[in-house]
Motif scaffolding. Structure first.
Motif, PDB file in Angstrom:
ATOM      1  N   SER A 172     -25.138 -38.808  11.846  1.00 39.96           N
ATOM      2  CA  SER A 172     -24.017 -39.919  11.934  1.00 39.96           C
ATOM      3  C   SER A 172     -23.396 -39.965  10.671  1.00 39.96           C
ATOM      4  CB  SER A 172     -24.839 -41.130  12.440  1.00 39.96           C
ATOM      5  OG  SER A 172     -25.508 -41.532  11.408  1.00 39.96           O
ATOM      6  N   THR A 173     -22.261 -40.863  10.655  1.00 39.74           N
ATOM      7  CA  THR A 173     -21.551 -40.990   9.224  1.00 39.74           C
ATOM      8  C   THR A 173     -22.426 -41.424   8.155  1.00 39.74           C
ATOM      9  OG1 THR A 173     -19.521 -41.323  10.562  1.00 39.74           O
ATOM     10  CG2 THR A 173     -19.507 -41.954   8.374  1.00 39.74           C
ATOM     11  N   SER A 174     -23.326 -42.475   8.501  1.00 37.70           N
ATOM     12  CA  SER A 174     -24.227 -42.942   7.630  1.00 37.70           C
ATOM     13  C   SER A 174     -25.120 -41.793   7.037  1.00 37.70           C
ATOM     14  CB  SER A 174     -25.197 -44.405   8.237  1.00 37.70           C
ATOM     15  OG  SER A 174     -25.677 -43.813   9.113  1.00 37.70           O
ATOM     16  N   GLU A 175     -25.836 -41.059   7.818  1.00 40.30           N
ATOM     17  CA  GLU A 175     -26.486 -39.976   7.343  1.00 40.30           C
ATOM     18  C   GLU A 175     -25.780 -38.994   6.492  1.00 40.30           C
ATOM     19  OE1 GLU A 175     -29.834 -39.795  11.078  1.00 40.30           O
ATOM     20  OE2 GLU A 175     -27.660 -38.600  11.326  1.00 40.30           O
ATOM     21  N   TYR A 176     -24.479 -38.819   6.897  1.00 42.64           N
ATOM     22  CA  TYR A 176     -23.781 -37.979   5.893  1.00 42.64           C
ATOM     23  C   TYR A 176     -23.543 -38.728   4.415  1.00 42.64           C
ATOM     24  CZ  TYR A 176     -22.368 -34.187   9.135  1.00 42.64           C
ATOM     25  OH  TYR A 176     -22.231 -33.028   9.976  1.00 42.64           O
ATOM     26  N   ALA A 177     -23.425 -39.846   4.635  1.00 43.29           N
ATOM     27  CA  ALA A 177     -22.985 -40.615   3.441  1.00 43.29           C
ATOM     28  C   ALA A 177     -24.465 -40.703   2.570  1.00 43.29           C
ATOM     29  CB  ALA A 177     -22.566 -42.032   3.829  1.00 43.29           C
ATOM     30  N   MET A 178     -25.587 -40.880   2.973  1.00 38.09           N
ATOM     31  CA  MET A 178     -26.871 -40.703   2.327  1.00 38.09           C
ATOM     32  C   MET A 178     -26.952 -39.327   1.840  1.00 38.09           C
ATOM     33  SD  MET A 178     -27.770 -43.885   2.446  1.00 38.09           S
ATOM     34  CE  MET A 178     -29.288 -43.581   1.572  1.00 38.09           C
TER      35      MET A 178
END
Length: 90
Positions: free
Chosen positions: A47-53
């Motif tokens: 998800s987007t948050s996983e990409y960000a992290m």
């Protein structure tokens, strides 16, 4: 006796199939595999948050690596290795 393994038709496994190699066991394993959802593609990706992290972690690692490589002792060691490689006799 309770059928804990959820075998098809209440069987106890491949021994009841009467076939060597247990084709009933293969059918059971295949059905069990699909019931568990393996290979069904339920998780399409990050998800987007996983990409960000992941991006933040990669940037932090790059910053630490840059600081280590550009420090005095490491830079001198790297320079020494490069000089030895350039002056190597073949």
């Amino acid at each position: 006796m309770t059928n804990v393994l959820n075998l098809p038709n209440g069987s106890d496994g491949p021994a009841e199939s009467g076939e060597p190699g247990g084709s009933a066991a293969r059918k059971w394993l295949r059905a069990r595999w699909h019931r568990l959802g393996c290979g069904t593609g339920r998780d399409a990706g990050m998800s987007t948050s996983e990409y960000a992290m992941g991006t933040i972690a990669a940037c932090a690692f790059a910053a630490v690596l840059y600081k280590v490589v550009t420090s005095g002792p490491v830079a001198a060691a790297l320079q020494s290795v490069v000089e030895k490689a350039l002056h190597a006799k073949f």
